[in-house]
Write a protein that holds these residues in place. Structure first.
Motif, short mmCIF file in Angstrom:
data_model
loop_
_atom_site.label_atom_id
_atom_site.label_comp_id
_atom_site.label_asym_id
_atom_site.label_seq_id
_atom_site.Cartn_x
_atom_site.Cartn_y
_atom_site.Cartn_z
N ASN A 203 0.82 -1.21 0.00
CA ASN A 203 0.00 0.00 0.00
C ASN A 203 0.85 1.26 0.00
O ASN A 203 0.33 2.36 -0.29
N ARG A 204 2.13 1.13 0.31
CA ARG A 204 3.02 2.29 0.36
C ARG A 204 3.91 2.42 -0.88
O ARG A 204 4.68 3.38 -0.99
N ILE A 205 3.81 1.49 -1.82
CA ILE A 205 4.71 1.47 -2.97
C ILE A 205 4.53 2.71 -3.84
O ILE A 205 5.50 3.41 -4.20
N VAL A 206 3.31 3.00 -4.21
CA VAL A 206 3.04 4.11 -5.12
C VAL A 206 3.50 5.43 -4.51
O VAL A 206 4.17 6.25 -5.16
N GLU A 207 3.15 5.65 -3.24
CA GLU A 207 3.51 6.91 -2.57
C GLU A 207 5.01 7.06 -2.42
O GLU A 207 5.56 8.15 -2.61
N THR A 208 5.70 5.97 -2.08
CA THR A 208 7.14 6.07 -1.79
C THR A 208 7.96 6.26 -3.05
O THR A 208 8.89 7.09 -3.08
N TYR A 209 7.63 5.53 -4.11
CA TYR A 209 8.49 5.53 -5.30
C TYR A 209 7.93 6.34 -6.46
O TYR A 209 8.51 6.34 -7.56
N GLY A 210 6.83 7.06 -6.24
CA GLY A 210 6.35 8.00 -7.24
C GLY A 210 5.75 7.36 -8.48
O GLY A 210 5.93 7.91 -9.59
N VAL A 294 15.78 -1.18 15.34
CA VAL A 294 15.05 -2.06 14.43
C VAL A 294 15.97 -3.20 14.00
O VAL A 294 17.07 -2.96 13.50
N PRO A 295 15.57 -4.46 14.21
CA PRO A 295 16.46 -5.59 13.89
C PRO A 295 16.75 -5.69 12.40
O PRO A 295 15.92 -5.33 11.56
N LEU A 296 17.92 -6.19 12.07
CA LEU A 296 18.28 -6.39 10.67
C LEU A 296 17.33 -7.35 9.96
O LEU A 296 16.97 -7.11 8.80
N PRO A 297 16.92 -8.48 10.59
CA PRO A 297 15.96 -9.36 9.91
C PRO A 297 14.64 -8.67 9.59
O PRO A 297 14.00 -8.99 8.58
N THR A 298 14.22 -7.69 10.40
CA THR A 298 12.99 -6.95 10.12
C THR A 298 13.15 -6.11 8.86
O THR A 298 12.28 -6.09 7.98
N ILE A 299 14.28 -5.43 8.75
CA ILE A 299 14.54 -4.62 7.55
C ILE A 299 14.63 -5.51 6.32
O ILE A 299 14.10 -5.18 5.25
N ALA A 300 15.27 -6.66 6.46
CA ALA A 300 15.41 -7.58 5.33
C ALA A 300 14.05 -8.08 4.85
O ALA A 300 13.80 -8.16 3.64
N LEU A 301 13.16 -8.42 5.78
CA LEU A 301 11.83 -8.89 5.39
C LEU A 301 11.03 -7.79 4.68
O LEU A 301 10.40 -8.04 3.64
N LEU A 302 11.07 -6.58 5.22
CA LEU A 302 10.32 -5.48 4.61
C LEU A 302 10.86 -5.14 3.22
O LEU A 302 10.09 -4.85 2.30
N LEU A 303 12.17 -5.17 3.04
CA LEU A 303 12.73 -4.91 1.73
C LEU A 303 12.37 -6.02 0.74
O LEU A 303 12.18 -5.75 -0.46
N THR A 304 12.28 -7.25 1.22
CA THR A 304 11.85 -8.35 0.35
C THR A 304 10.42 -8.12 -0.13
O THR A 304 10.08 -8.37 -1.29
N MET A 305 9.58 -7.63 0.76
CA MET A 305 8.19 -7.33 0.38
C MET A 305 8.11 -6.11 -0.52
O MET A 305 7.21 -6.03 -1.37
N VAL A 306 9.05 -5.17 -0.38
CA VAL A 306 9.11 -4.04 -1.32
C VAL A 306 9.40 -4.56 -2.72
O VAL A 306 8.79 -4.11 -3.71
N ARG A 307 10.31 -5.48 -2.81
CA ARG A 307 10.64 -6.06 -4.12
C ARG A 307 9.41 -6.73 -4.73
O ARG A 307 9.14 -6.58 -5.93
#
Length: 404
Positions: A203-210, A294-307
């Motif tokens: 839901n944040r993809i459009v807003e974040t990346y234009g 914020v744990p590194l595994p949390t950032i890794a999971l969120l970036l995977t979902m961004v992809r």
């Protein structure tokens, strides 16, 4: 030489007077020489017949007072046996060996069939509350430790979180098939949670990346497609972090690696926001120690979902969820493993600075949720404040204090 092989020396001989508990006979008297008094009357000093003494323990006749002791239907105890009895362990009480356990509370008081899939609606009362708390704890492990744990880890976690929740409600349930069914319920809930987090990210993809949300023409769709392909390209050599992993992703070269705003906003939607008027404790506030930094595994999971979210825009138009566009472990576990390597390299560059960045990310998450954190270290006066207060107190005495 063991006891009873031969008579002991006179200097150390034991008699019935010195050790009556051993029931030893004098050296000059053999056991076969004793008169048979069983069932016959005895006489005292003035020849008055008295009834024989009866042993209440073994039911055998025992000698009258003044007579020599004899075996009363039981062999004498050796010294070794007496010592062992004195040091014998006390019996463990049943309450210590088997602590009492609580009964699971079922809906309508009916136990569901063990072969069926467990559901939260099968349980009531404290049991339902324990399961709900266990699911929250399990979801946090998925979010902060490992997004795709193996089978053994899944059930190890399920057992840990269930026992922690039982301790919270002061309940004890034994390990049996009924409890194992609850473990499976907890584990199966992870996929639902991942889908929930994934929706928040997408839901944040459009807003974040234009990206252009409403695509009216093919040209607009092509603009979106070209931009998405650029975001998915690695910056530099193959295997480097992708452009979407940078905060300033539109620069050449991009900068502020791993500080992309979508991580903060999506995490705030997951752990620090209320929906539907819920009054349940927010995970990001209640379990703040898990997220600061914020744990590194949390950032890794969120970036995977961004992809995953960007790949749904590869054609320039948002692809609807179906079997070809679905966030699955089989497809994205390999993508997930790329990000931890990038994050570890990033952290090793300057561990102090990267830790502060991740801590600042968590504080932003909480502020976006409308909460404030009170640092326990700031509860008292600082050294400077103490020094200023001490100067103010100079000249005051017990007599003039409070006079103004």
């Amino acid at each position: 030489m063991s006891i009873g092989d031969s008579p002991p020396p006179a200097s150390c001989s034991l008699s019935h007077a010195s050790s009556p508990s051993l029931f030893l006979l004098p050296d000059s008297t053999a056991a076969t020489d004793l008169p048979d008094t069983a069932g016959s009357p005895l006489q005292d000093a003035d020849n008055t017949q008295v009834a024989p003494y009866r042993s209440r323990n073994v039911g055998k006749d025992v000698p009258a007072p003044g007579e020599e002791p004899r075996h009363c239907g039981r062999a004498p105890l050796s010294i070794e046996s007496q010592v062992q009895r004195q040091h014998k362990r006390p019996r463990t009480t049943p309450s210590t060996a088997n602590p009492p356990t609580n009964d699971l509370e079922y809906k309508r008081g009916v136990k569901p069939v063990l072969s069926t899939r467990a559901k939260e609606g099968d349980y009531l009362g404290v049991t339902a509350k324990i399961i709900a708390r266990s699911i929250v704890r399990y979801e946090l492990k998925v979010l902060t430790e490992a997004a795709f744990p193996d089978h053994d880890t899944q059930y190890t976690w399920a057992r840990e979180v269930f026992r922690a929740s039982c301790q919270e409600y002061e309940c004890t349930y034994g390990d049996n098939e009924e409890v194992a069914r609850i473990y499976t319920l907890i584990v199966n809930h992870a996929s639902t949670f991942q889908g929930h987090v994934n929706d928040k990210v997408c839901n944040r993809i459009v807003e974040t990346y234009g990206l252009v949300q409403d695509v009216a023409t093919d040209n607009m769709a092509q603009v979106n497609a070209d931009w998405v392909k650029r975001l998915l390209e690695p910056v530099g050599h193959c295997g480097d972090a992708n452009r979407y992993c940078y905060k300033e992703f539109d620069k050449n070269p991009p900068c502020r690696l791993m500080s992309v705003p979508i991580i903060v906003h999506a995490l705030q939607d997951v752990i620090a926001s209320r929906s539907g008027g819920s009054t349940q404790p927010l995970p990001g506030v209640e379990f703040h120690s898990l997220f600061d930094p914020v744990p590194l595994p949390t950032i890794a999971l969120l970036l995977t979902m961004v992809r995953y979210g960007l790949q749904r825009w590869l054609t320039g138009r948002l692809a609807q969820k179906d079997r070809t566009h679905e966030f699955r472990e089989t497809t994205y576990k390999s993508v997930f493993t790329e990000h931890p390597r990038h994050l570890e390299d990033w952290e090793e560059l300057n561990r102090t600075v990267t830790t502060k960045i991740r801590s600042a990310m968590y504080k932003t998450v909480i502020c976006l949720g409308g909460f404030s954190l009170v640092d326990e270290q700031l509860a008292g006066l600082s050294d400077m404040a103490k020094e200023n207060a001490l100067q103010d107190l100079e000249g005051w005495t017990a007599e003039n204090a409070g006079s103004d």
